[in-house]
Scaffold this motif. Structure first.
Motif, PDB file in Angstrom:
ATOM      1  N   PHE A 112      31.546  29.305  30.594  1.00 35.78           N
ATOM      2  CA  PHE A 112      31.118  30.408  30.311  1.00 35.78           C
ATOM      3  C   PHE A 112      32.306  31.515  30.462  1.00 35.78           C
ATOM      4  O   PHE A 112      32.167  32.400  29.568  1.00 35.78           O
ATOM      5  CB  PHE A 112      29.852  30.886  31.068  1.00 35.78           C
ATOM      6  CG  PHE A 112      28.799  30.362  30.783  1.00 35.78           C
ATOM      7  CD1 PHE A 112      28.379  29.551  29.533  1.00 35.78           C
ATOM      8  CD2 PHE A 112      27.567  29.989  31.905  1.00 35.78           C
ATOM      9  CE1 PHE A 112      27.261  28.809  29.274  1.00 35.78           C
ATOM     10  CE2 PHE A 112      26.570  29.282  31.711  1.00 35.78           C
ATOM     11  CZ  PHE A 112      26.274  28.853  30.286  1.00 35.78           C
ATOM     12  N   ALA A 113      33.081  31.179  31.196  1.00 36.70           N
ATOM     13  CA  ALA A 113      34.347  31.855  31.366  1.00 36.70           C
ATOM     14  C   ALA A 113      35.667  31.224  31.236  1.00 36.70           C
ATOM     15  O   ALA A 113      35.719  30.053  31.492  1.00 36.70           O
ATOM     16  CB  ALA A 113      34.188  32.874  32.437  1.00 36.70           C
ATOM     17  N   ALA A 114      36.798  31.747  30.991  1.00 35.57           N
ATOM     18  CA  ALA A 114      38.114  31.065  30.790  1.00 35.57           C
ATOM     19  C   ALA A 114      38.637  30.967  31.960  1.00 35.57           C
ATOM     20  O   ALA A 114      39.777  29.925  32.371  1.00 35.57           O
ATOM     21  CB  ALA A 114      38.753  31.858  29.675  1.00 35.57           C
ATOM     22  N   SER A 115      38.526  31.800  33.075  1.00 37.01           N
ATOM     23  CA  SER A 115      38.949  31.448  34.283  1.00 37.01           C
ATOM     24  C   SER A 115      38.038  32.050  35.365  1.00 37.01           C
ATOM     25  O   SER A 115      37.168  32.347  34.929  1.00 37.01           O
ATOM     26  CB  SER A 115      40.373  32.317  34.433  1.00 37.01           C
ATOM     27  OG  SER A 115      39.941  33.831  34.174  1.00 37.01           O
ATOM     28  N   ARG A 116      38.489  31.568  36.361  1.00 36.78           N
ATOM     29  CA  ARG A 116      37.448  32.170  37.597  1.00 36.78           C
ATOM     30  C   ARG A 116      37.300  33.637  37.698  1.00 36.78           C
ATOM     31  O   ARG A 116      36.484  34.203  38.220  1.00 36.78           O
ATOM     32  CB  ARG A 116      37.762  31.476  39.142  1.00 36.78           C
ATOM     33  CG  ARG A 116      37.579  29.931  38.956  1.00 36.78           C
ATOM     34  CD  ARG A 116      38.078  29.278  40.413  1.00 36.78           C
ATOM     35  NE  ARG A 116      37.501  27.876  40.553  1.00 36.78           N
ATOM     36  CZ  ARG A 116      38.560  26.858  40.007  1.00 36.78           C
ATOM     37  NH1 ARG A 116      39.466  27.231  39.656  1.00 36.78           N
ATOM     38  NH2 ARG A 116      38.048  25.674  40.202  1.00 36.78           N
ATOM     39  N   ASN A 117      38.542  34.363  37.480  1.00 39.05           N
ATOM     40  CA  ASN A 117      38.556  35.781  37.684  1.00 39.05           C
ATOM     41  C   ASN A 117      37.655  36.312  36.598  1.00 39.05           C
ATOM     42  O   ASN A 117      36.835  37.145  37.078  1.00 39.05           O
ATOM     43  CB  ASN A 117      39.843  36.147  37.409  1.00 39.05           C
ATOM     44  CG  ASN A 117      40.767  36.427  38.587  1.00 39.05           C
ATOM     45  OD1 ASN A 117      40.119  36.760  39.742  1.00 39.05           O
ATOM     46  ND2 ASN A 117      42.161  36.134  38.846  1.00 39.05           N
ATOM     47  N   GLN A 118      37.629  35.720  35.273  1.00 39.12           N
ATOM     48  CA  GLN A 118      36.890  36.113  34.338  1.00 39.12           C
ATOM     49  C   GLN A 118      35.213  35.752  34.669  1.00 39.12           C
ATOM     50  O   GLN A 118      34.437  36.536  34.473  1.00 39.12           O
ATOM     51  CB  GLN A 118      37.318  35.549  33.166  1.00 39.12           C
ATOM     52  CG  GLN A 118      36.493  36.243  31.964  1.00 39.12           C
ATOM     53  CD  GLN A 118      36.998  35.534  30.663  1.00 39.12           C
ATOM     54  OE1 GLN A 118      36.328  34.367  29.840  1.00 39.12           O
ATOM     55  NE2 GLN A 118      38.141  35.678  29.784  1.00 39.12           N
ATOM     56  N   ALA A 119      34.946  34.676  35.445  1.00 39.35           N
ATOM     57  CA  ALA A 119      33.597  34.396  35.807  1.00 39.35           C
ATOM     58  C   ALA A 119      33.176  35.510  36.726  1.00 39.35           C
ATOM     59  O   ALA A 119      31.989  35.782  36.839  1.00 39.35           O
ATOM     60  CB  ALA A 119      33.708  32.849  36.255  1.00 39.35           C
ATOM     61  N   ALA A 120      34.030  35.660  37.598  1.00 36.84           N
ATOM     62  CA  ALA A 120      33.520  36.645  38.673  1.00 36.84           C
ATOM     63  C   ALA A 120      33.414  38.087  37.961  1.00 36.84           C
ATOM     64  O   ALA A 120      32.424  38.854  38.272  1.00 36.84           O
ATOM     65  CB  ALA A 120      34.828  36.862  39.696  1.00 36.84           C
ATOM     66  N   GLN A 121      34.038  38.350  36.999  1.00 32.95           N
ATOM     67  CA  GLN A 121      33.821  39.685  36.301  1.00 32.95           C
ATOM     68  C   GLN A 121      32.415  39.727  35.715  1.00 32.95           C
ATOM     69  O   GLN A 121      31.699  40.531  35.684  1.00 32.95           O
ATOM     70  CB  GLN A 121      34.958  40.091  35.303  1.00 32.95           C
ATOM     71  CG  GLN A 121      34.920  41.514  34.709  1.00 32.95           C
ATOM     72  CD  GLN A 121      35.915  41.652  33.817  1.00 32.95           C
ATOM     73  OE1 GLN A 121      36.510  40.544  33.063  1.00 32.95           O
ATOM     74  NE2 GLN A 121      36.582  42.843  33.850  1.00 32.95           N
ATOM     75  N   LEU A 122      31.890  38.406  34.974  1.00 29.23           N
ATOM     76  CA  LEU A 122      30.779  38.379  34.425  1.00 29.23           C
ATOM     77  C   LEU A 122      29.625  38.290  35.261  1.00 29.23           C
ATOM     78  O   LEU A 122      28.509  39.064  34.989  1.00 29.23           O
ATOM     79  CB  LEU A 122      30.840  37.007  33.542  1.00 29.23           C
ATOM     80  CG  LEU A 122      31.395  36.701  32.324  1.00 29.23           C
ATOM     81  CD1 LEU A 122      31.404  35.250  31.779  1.00 29.23           C
ATOM     82  CD2 LEU A 122      31.137  37.811  31.220  1.00 29.23           C
ATOM     83  N   VAL A 123      30.104  37.774  36.340  1.00 27.21           N
ATOM     84  CA  VAL A 123      28.848  37.904  37.556  1.00 27.21           C
ATOM     85  C   VAL A 123      28.564  39.282  37.894  1.00 27.21           C
ATOM     86  O   VAL A 123      27.534  39.831  38.066  1.00 27.21           O
ATOM     87  CB  VAL A 123      29.036  36.890  38.686  1.00 27.21           C
ATOM     88  CG1 VAL A 123      27.976  36.949  39.765  1.00 27.21           C
ATOM     89  CG2 VAL A 123      29.170  35.455  38.116  1.00 27.21           C
TER      90      VAL A 123
END
Length: 213
Positions: A112-123
Motif C-alpha cells: 500500500f506504501a512504497a516505504s515504511r515512512n510513507q506507510a506511517a504517513q498513510l496511517v
C-alpha cells in the motif's frame, strides 16, 4: 528535530547496507549500495584508513541499522526491545517479530506504501483501517487474523494504485495475503525470524548484548 529528514541514501551509505528506505529504488540499479566498494562513507574521504570497530561499536551499529530500517526513534525502539525481553523465548527473535507486527510495517509489506515512512504517513492521516475500524497509530500491533484495508478515499489515490503494481512483480511475504483489487490484506501469522529474509545481515544478538549491559 529528532527524526532524520535528510537524504535516505546517505543513511544506507553510513550503515554500509541496504535499509530499504526508498522502496523500489533500493532494489533497482539506481541504489548507490549496488557498488558498495565505491559508495564511500558520507562526509569521509574514501581514501581514509578505516579504524577497527570496538565491540561496543559493532553492537551499536547493529542497533542503529535495525532501528533505521523500521524508521523508529530511540525511545520507541527501546520500548519495543523491553517488551521483547519480557516475553518468553529468544529476545532477539521476539524483537524482530514485534517490529514486523507494527501497522506501518504491515502496510508497507502489503505494497500500500512504497516505504515504511510513507506507510506511517498513510496511517497518521487516517487512511488505514484494521478490521473495519480506522487506526491512526503507526506502532499499533497487528494480530493474526486482522484484516487491513484502506478507506474509500485512499483507494482512489493514484499513489497507492502505483504502489500496488509492485505486488504483481514480487508478491507479498508468506505471513500475509493480499487481494489487490479489493485493496484488502490479511495478517495471517506472526513471522518467524528465518522468514524475514530482508534482515538476514542483521545480527540481533548484538542488540541484545548492547541493551543487557
Amino acid at each position: 528535530m529528532a527524526r532524520y529528514t535528510g537524504p535516505k541514501c546517505r543513511v544506507c551509505r553510513a550503515e554500509r547496507c541496504k535499509l530499504f528506505l526508498k522502496g523500489d529504488r533500493c532494489r533497482s540499479g539506481k541504489c548507490p549500495l549496488n557498488d558498495l566498494k565505491n559508495a564511500g562513507l558520507p562526509g569521509r574521504d574514501p581514501r581514509a584508513r578505516a579504524k577497527k570497530p570496538t565491540t561496543y561499536g559493532l553492537q551499536l551499529a547493529e542497533k542503529q541499522k535495525l532501528k533505521k530500517t523500521y524508521c523508529m526513534l530511540e525511545k520507541q525502539f527501546k520500548r519495543t526491545f523491553e517488551e521483547a525481553a519480557r516475553r518468553p523465548g529468544i529476545t532477539g527473535e521476539t524483537l524482530i517479530s514485534l517490529l514486523e507486527c507494527r501497522l506501518d510495517n504491515v502496510v508497507f509489506r502489503l505494497h500500500f506504501a512504497a516505504s515504511r515512512n510513507q506507510a506511517a504517513q498513510l496511517v497518521n492521516h487516517g487512511h488505514v483501517m484494521v478490521n473495519g475500524r480506522r487506526v491512526n497509530i503507526p506502532s499499533y500491533s497487528v494480530k493474526p487474523g486482522d484484516v487491513i484495508t484502506l478507506t474509500p478515499r485512499a483507494q482512489k489515490l493514484t499513489l497507492i494504485k502505483q504502489n500496488l503494481e509492485e505486488f504483481g512483480k514480487s508478491g507479498v511475504c508468506p505471513w500475509l495475503s493480499l487481494d489487490p483489487d479489493a485493496m484488502k490484506g490479511t495478517f495471517n501469522a506472526v513471522p518467524r525470524r528465518s522468514e524475514v529474509t530482508e534482515l538476514e545481515k542483521i545480527n540481533e544478538q548484538l542488540i541484545v548484548e548492547l541493551y543487557s549491559k
